[in-house]
Scaffold this motif. Structure first.
Motif, mmCIF file in Angstrom:
data_model
loop_
_atom_site.group_PDB
_atom_site.id
_atom_site.type_symbol
_atom_site.label_atom_id
_atom_site.label_comp_id
_atom_site.label_asym_id
_atom_site.label_seq_id
_atom_site.Cartn_x
_atom_site.Cartn_y
_atom_site.Cartn_z
ATOM 1 N N SER A 145 -2.732 -0.195 -2.530
ATOM 2 C CA SER A 145 -3.432 0.973 -1.613
ATOM 3 C C SER A 145 -3.862 2.409 -1.936
ATOM 4 O O SER A 145 -2.407 2.885 -1.739
ATOM 5 N N PRO A 154 1.301 -1.242 0.131
ATOM 6 C CA PRO A 154 -0.124 0.189 -0.158
ATOM 7 C C PRO A 154 1.032 1.380 0.240
ATOM 8 O O PRO A 154 1.845 1.457 1.083
ATOM 9 N N GLY A 183 -6.485 -1.115 -4.817
ATOM 10 C CA GLY A 183 -7.550 -0.375 -4.507
ATOM 11 C C GLY A 183 -8.210 1.158 -4.472
ATOM 12 O O GLY A 183 -6.197 1.643 -3.723
ATOM 13 N N GLN A 221 -0.910 4.704 -1.574
ATOM 14 C CA GLN A 221 -1.464 5.099 -0.060
ATOM 15 C C GLN A 221 -1.688 6.990 -1.583
ATOM 16 O O GLN A 221 -2.367 6.837 -1.791
#
Length: 440
Positions: A301, A261, A330, A263
């Motif tokens: 993510s 992830p 995601g 971000q």
């Protein structure tokens, strides 16, 4: 006394492991575990509390159980997990149907709480220390028999500005390696073929025990056990060491799929969110991983609409995606969560964050479609997970798909295939972002 207990687990795989441990504790206390809540004495709703949307889902589930309780089909409702830890004061007040609470430091008290609520008519509220709660213990697996999770640590020390996890799960605590290897050996002997190594941040494993990164060492030991695949979930970019990359590249059992992830990629945003890497660091890491691990599939993510994200920073994120071509992502709109630093910073409204998230998803869809087209004609080893009578096709996953997160591979076969077995599938087409094929 023996009671029928039913469990509903929401949220992440780490939460699911807690639920499996609670089920084992109940069985040990002589209670019967039943799949459906209808007709049970106690239903346990194990909640996620990471985002406002997760809390809403938890409340919906609790209210559904309240309807069953009203109809006399359920006697008592216990609520456990992250939402309980986060909103303990509000739950009894706002949800009078709830008969008892267990915070994330008190999963081990589940059997006691059931006895308290059933025999003493009490409204138990167990809120143990989240920094010292026991992480080990027997489990009753709730996954299909061919895969299982191994949680190697609890809590988080990263303190990202938008995240409530440290306040719900406590400080980072690695589990002793010998304990993990014993648990993994039991899973292997129970027939588990895919071991999914999880924690909020697996790359930090061991650093709290002796200051050294020990994930690479742990993985080498796990690869000696009788698993077909070992999958890694949540690698933090900063702690992905060269030693770890070499082990991932050289161990055939470790699937070439990494969930990292990130971000965002904008330096101002990363710094404000207390992330410890820069865009240049991320580009260098992804390049190194691609070079060292042929065939690597990456998942990440991303959060759209974070504080300091103006139009230029959002465009930078979309350009970054087009450049690095991460296969799976995601994308979530920023959610200003109570108690986080980011919630107090200036940011775009929810509608704009949602709009940006959808635009980023469109960029990502093109990347996934291009990736799927690029692998057509290939043969892939697929773990068969079942047969869909409507589609008249089998379905499963290759190394490039993690359960419940990514899509499936749909394929035809002339003969019966047992779920949980590995087969070779030639990929021949695509369908709604997933691939289709035929048994080789």
């Amino acid at each position: 006394m023996s009671y029928n207990v039913s469990f509903i687990s929401l949220g992440c795989a780490k939460n699911q492991v807690n639920c499996e441990q609670m089920m084992a504790l109940c069985a040990e206390a002589g209670y019967s575990i039943q799949a459906q809540p209808e007709g049970c004495d106690v239903v346990v709703v194990n909640t996620c509390g990471f985002l406002a949307s997760a809390c809403e889902e938890a409340i919906e589930n609790i209210l559904e159980m309240a309807e069953l309780k009203k109809a006399g089909q359920v006697k008592k409702i216990l609520v456990t997990g992250c939402m309980t830890q986060r909103y303990k004061e509000d739950i009894f007040h706002e949800l009078p149907e709830v008969d008892g609470l267990l915070g994330t430091g008190s999963y081990g008290d589940i059997a006691t709480a059931i006895a308290e609520v059933m025999e003493k008519g009490e409204k138990p509220c167990h809120l143990g220390n989240i920094h010292t709660a026991n992480q080990s213990g027997e489990r009753i697996l709730s996954t299909p028999p061919w895969y299982a999770y191994l949680r190697i640590a609890e809590g988080c020390d990263n303190h990202c500005a938008y995240c409530v996890i440290p306040s719900l799960r406590g400080k980072y605590r690695s589990r002793p390696m010998n304990e993990l290897l014993d648990e993994a050996a039991e899973l292997a002997s129970a027939g588990v073929k895919e071991l999914i190594v999880i924690a909020q941040d697996i790359t930090r494993y061991g650093t709290d025990l002796n200051g050294e990164h020990q994930l690479a060492k742990l993985l080498k030991e796990l690869c000696k056990l009788d698993f077909h695949w070992i999958r890694l979930h949540y690698l933090y970019p900063t702690d992905t060491t060269d030693e770890l990359i070499d082990v991932i590249a050289s161990e055939p059992k470790i699937v070439k799929y990494l969930d990292i992830p990130i971000q965002h990629c904008n330096d101002t945003i990363l710094k404000a969110m207390n992330r410890r890497d820069t865009k240049a660091d991320l580009l260098a890491l992804l390049k190194k991983l691609r070079e060292k691990v042929p065939g690597l599939v990456l998942r990440t993510s991303l959060i759209a609409g974070l504080p300091y994200e103006d139009d230029a920073a959002f465009e930078e994120l979309c350009d970054f995606l087009r450049e690095v071509r991460i296969e799976r992502a995601g994308v979530f709109p920023f959610s200003p969560e109570d108690g986080t630093k980011a919630a107090l910073m200036e940011h775009v409204d929810m509608e704009e964050a949602q709009r940006r998230a959808e635009l980023a998803v469109d960029v990502q869809s093109d990347i996934i479609d291009a990736y799927n087209d690029s692998i057509l004609g290939e043969e892939r080893e697929v773990l068969c997970e079942g047969y869909d009578s409507q589609a008249q096709m089998f379905y499963g996953r290759s190394y490039a798909e993690s359960p419940d997160i990514d899509g499936r591979i749909w394929f035809t076969a002339d003969s019966e295939i047992t779920p949980g077995s590995f087969v070779n599938v030639r990929l021949t087409g695509t369908m709604d972002g997933e691939t289709t094929g035929e048994l080789v």
